[in-house]
Design a protein around this motif. Sequence first.
Motif, PDB file in Angstrom:
ATOM      1  N   ILE A   1     -18.555  58.807  17.559  1.00 42.40           N
ATOM      2  CA  ILE A   1     -18.765  57.920  16.414  1.00 42.40           C
ATOM      3  C   ILE A   1     -19.941  58.594  15.559  1.00 42.40           C
ATOM      4  O   ILE A   1     -20.985  59.068  16.213  1.00 42.40           O
ATOM      5  N   GLU A   2     -19.578  59.023  14.264  1.00 40.88           N
ATOM      6  CA  GLU A   2     -20.479  59.641  13.498  1.00 40.88           C
ATOM      7  C   GLU A   2     -21.082  58.622  12.441  1.00 40.88           C
ATOM      8  O   GLU A   2     -20.098  57.879  11.712  1.00 40.88           O
ATOM      9  N   ALA A   3     -22.246  58.324  12.449  1.00 51.30           N
ATOM     10  CA  ALA A   3     -22.760  57.439  11.560  1.00 51.30           C
ATOM     11  C   ALA A   3     -22.467  57.415   9.866  1.00 51.30           C
ATOM     12  O   ALA A   3     -22.113  56.685   9.041  1.00 51.30           O
ATOM     13  N   ASN A   4     -22.491  58.782   9.685  1.00 49.94           N
ATOM     14  CA  ASN A   4     -22.542  58.973   8.050  1.00 49.94           C
ATOM     15  C   ASN A   4     -21.097  58.558   7.578  1.00 49.94           C
ATOM     16  O   ASN A   4     -20.849  57.816   6.854  1.00 49.94           O
ATOM     17  N   PRO A   5     -20.031  59.278   8.112  1.00 48.35           N
ATOM     18  CA  PRO A   5     -18.709  58.959   7.544  1.00 48.35           C
ATOM     19  C   PRO A   5     -18.477  57.351   7.895  1.00 48.35           C
ATOM     20  O   PRO A   5     -17.620  56.692   7.060  1.00 48.35           O
ATOM     21  N   LEU A   6     -18.812  56.985   8.742  1.00 47.85           N
ATOM     22  CA  LEU A   6     -18.775  55.490   9.261  1.00 47.85           C
ATOM     23  C   LEU A   6     -19.032  54.380   8.342  1.00 47.85           C
ATOM     24  O   LEU A   6     -18.256  53.547   7.821  1.00 47.85           O
ATOM     25  N   PHE A   7     -20.463  54.943   7.746  1.00 50.19           N
ATOM     26  CA  PHE A   7     -21.036  53.918   6.745  1.00 50.19           C
ATOM     27  C   PHE A   7     -20.250  54.244   5.185  1.00 50.19           C
ATOM     28  O   PHE A   7     -19.964  53.351   4.355  1.00 50.19           O
ATOM     29  N   SER A   8     -20.142  55.112   5.024  1.00 44.29           N
ATOM     30  CA  SER A   8     -19.804  55.920   3.775  1.00 44.29           C
ATOM     31  C   SER A   8     -18.223  55.264   3.510  1.00 44.29           C
ATOM     32  O   SER A   8     -18.031  54.964   2.249  1.00 44.29           O
ATOM     33  N   SER A   9     -17.540  55.161   4.553  1.00 46.06           N
ATOM     34  CA  SER A   9     -16.101  54.712   4.263  1.00 46.06           C
ATOM     35  C   SER A   9     -16.280  53.248   4.247  1.00 46.06           C
ATOM     36  O   SER A   9     -15.154  52.633   3.800  1.00 46.06           O
ATOM     37  N   THR A  10     -17.141  52.450   4.702  1.00 41.89           N
ATOM     38  CA  THR A  10     -17.058  51.088   4.633  1.00 41.89           C
ATOM     39  C   THR A  10     -17.952  50.307   3.751  1.00 41.89           C
ATOM     40  O   THR A  10     -17.571  49.255   3.186  1.00 41.89           O
ATOM     41  N   VAL A  11     -18.974  50.992   3.154  1.00 42.32           N
ATOM     42  CA  VAL A  11     -19.888  50.384   1.992  1.00 42.32           C
ATOM     43  C   VAL A  11     -19.054  50.140   0.881  1.00 42.32           C
ATOM     44  O   VAL A  11     -19.183  49.113   0.195  1.00 42.32           O
ATOM     45  N   GLY A  12     -18.190  51.071   0.519  1.00 39.90           N
ATOM     46  CA  GLY A  12     -17.255  50.930  -0.825  1.00 39.90           C
ATOM     47  C   GLY A  12     -16.483  49.611  -0.598  1.00 39.90           C
ATOM     48  O   GLY A  12     -16.178  48.674  -1.422  1.00 39.90           O
ATOM     49  N   VAL A  13     -15.790  49.433   0.485  1.00 43.39           N
ATOM     50  CA  VAL A  13     -14.956  48.293   0.831  1.00 43.39           C
ATOM     51  C   VAL A  13     -15.691  47.023   0.681  1.00 43.39           C
ATOM     52  O   VAL A  13     -15.350  45.999   0.228  1.00 43.39           O
ATOM     53  N   ALA A  14     -16.689  47.033   1.503  1.00 42.96           N
ATOM     54  CA  ALA A  14     -17.815  45.979   1.523  1.00 42.96           C
ATOM     55  C   ALA A  14     -18.130  45.497   0.057  1.00 42.96           C
ATOM     56  O   ALA A  14     -18.169  44.258  -0.421  1.00 42.96           O
ATOM     57  N   ALA A  15     -18.617  46.421  -0.683  1.00 45.34           N
ATOM     58  CA  ALA A  15     -18.991  46.392  -2.134  1.00 45.34           C
ATOM     59  C   ALA A  15     -17.972  45.703  -2.936  1.00 45.34           C
ATOM     60  O   ALA A  15     -18.139  44.713  -3.836  1.00 45.34           O
ATOM     61  N   CYS A  16     -16.909  46.121  -2.943  1.00 38.24           N
ATOM     62  CA  CYS A  16     -15.449  45.755  -3.492  1.00 38.24           C
ATOM     63  C   CYS A  16     -15.287  44.060  -3.117  1.00 38.24           C
ATOM     64  O   CYS A  16     -15.063  43.261  -3.966  1.00 38.24           O
ATOM     65  N   THR A  17     -15.476  43.950  -1.998  1.00 37.76           N
ATOM     66  CA  THR A  17     -15.085  42.550  -1.421  1.00 37.76           C
ATOM     67  C   THR A  17     -16.216  41.526  -1.879  1.00 37.76           C
ATOM     68  O   THR A  17     -15.982  40.708  -2.141  1.00 37.76           O
ATOM     69  N   THR A  18     -17.530  42.065  -2.024  1.00 42.28           N
ATOM     70  CA  THR A  18     -18.582  41.041  -2.485  1.00 42.28           C
ATOM     71  C   THR A  18     -18.235  40.776  -4.061  1.00 42.28           C
ATOM     72  O   THR A  18     -18.385  39.781  -4.429  1.00 42.28           O
TER      73      THR A  18
END
Lengths: 175, 334
Positions: free
Chosen positions: A131-148
């Motif tokens: 698990i690499e934190a950087n790609p993990l967060f960078s790929s999910t933040v966009g989806v979370a922001a879009c969902t919000t």
Amino acid sequence: MKHLIIAILTYLALVLQAGWRESIVIGSFSPLFLPMLLAMVAVTVEGPAAIFWAAIIGLISDCLAAEALGIEMLGAILVVFVVQKNISGRQRISENASVPLGLWAMILFLMTEVLLVFSRAMRLLISGQTIEANPLFSSTVGVAACTTTVGLIVLIFGKLMIRVLPWRIIHDSYS
Amino acid sequence: MTTRSAKESLLSVFIAVAIAVGFLFLPQNAAIRIRTSVRDAILPGHRLVAVVEEKFVSLANRWIQKDTTVTDEKRLSEMHAKQELELRRLRLENARLQKRLASQNHLGVSPYRANDTAPLLVEEMIQARVFGEELSALWKTGWLLDKGSREGVGESDLVLRDEGPLLDQGADSRLETGFPVFAGRTVYGRILHVGKWTSSVQRVTDRGYRSHAQIVRKTGAGYIFGALGVLQGTGDSLCRLELVSSESPVKVGDEVYTASEAGRFPFPMYYGKIVRAQLSPGAAHWEIDVQPVIGKTPPEAVQILRRRINPLRNSSSGNTNMISNNTHIHSGTP
């Protein structure tokens, strides 16, 4: 009545997430509808019923994924439990319409982000990857922001609709 | 929250977590059954939303005058695509005629005139709508993640999962696992799992996809069928064509079709073009990469090929049994 409405909304969210998600694209990201419902459950339902609905929504979300069942279910249960613990009962159960938009946005964003990171990290662990934190967060933040963003639009639209008489009855029965 | 309700809440969390953990260890078959049931349940809602969307669009089109002017660029692009398709059809026809000619030259022409008879098996195509690739599965399985490293680093293995797009036809249309799925004249994949009303597809690019394939290449005498091989999905955008003998001539740009000799496909259907062909010294087989036509975005509709006994051959008994791809004949009413 409240649970019937949640059941209908769960089905609607499932259909939208399975078939219509790709038609909404904000900055190359598409929203997730099931976490929106999960946030609604976390804020408007109390106690074991909230956990029950979190488990159902999580399991349905798992069924749309390709990997082992139970991952998103586990995440949804824990996330809803944590939200329930941190929002006072009064704030939660009182008129959900009175919950400030900012708080809604924050809850929805955090819940989606935590759920995505949790489920993705679990999948990586299960498949034996690191698990690499950087790609993990960078790929999910966009989806979370879009969902919000979409979630807030839905919420505002819903509030406007509630002002119309027949919807008011549904709203009152939900509260 | 009162102490009692807090205890109840905590207890429910423990029970729900235990159930979720139980699901993690569920056998694959049971998980597939649950997953298929949920997907089947989506279908009525999906159709309802499709109808509502259709009505809404037609209503909107009445009010908003639609811009019908098509740009030259778009028109040219459409013409090019049509001509490309026609060219491919003609190449294939050329190859088939070359093959027939070669066979006649080799075996000679019969002095007797044969009567044309009805074949025992006839093929039929079923149209199926691609039932919205589950986007949550998309980003997990890589369709969205593959857009760039920013979105997908570290999850490339998840691209290789065998769950593909969902079709709105299932066991009720007598589909079976392994039935080939086409998008026009192009091979899209094969049926992987069949639910009651829906089924999932394994695309040609998915890992685990394997099928006989044949090269069509250009020679001085026109297009001819070349070497046979096995097309294999890699989970990446390219497919691998394996077991092509090193003695066979292969070059980049040759086209790859289904192998009619394999008996699964009555007519050669298109896979894609060879983009890399390498022959290592002493190797028995070529290393070939094929760029398939199917892209990441699923088509709106696909066609599924199934076979059955020709009703003309069987009209006396009225038996029209289905034949599976494994040529297993189900017994019917006598």
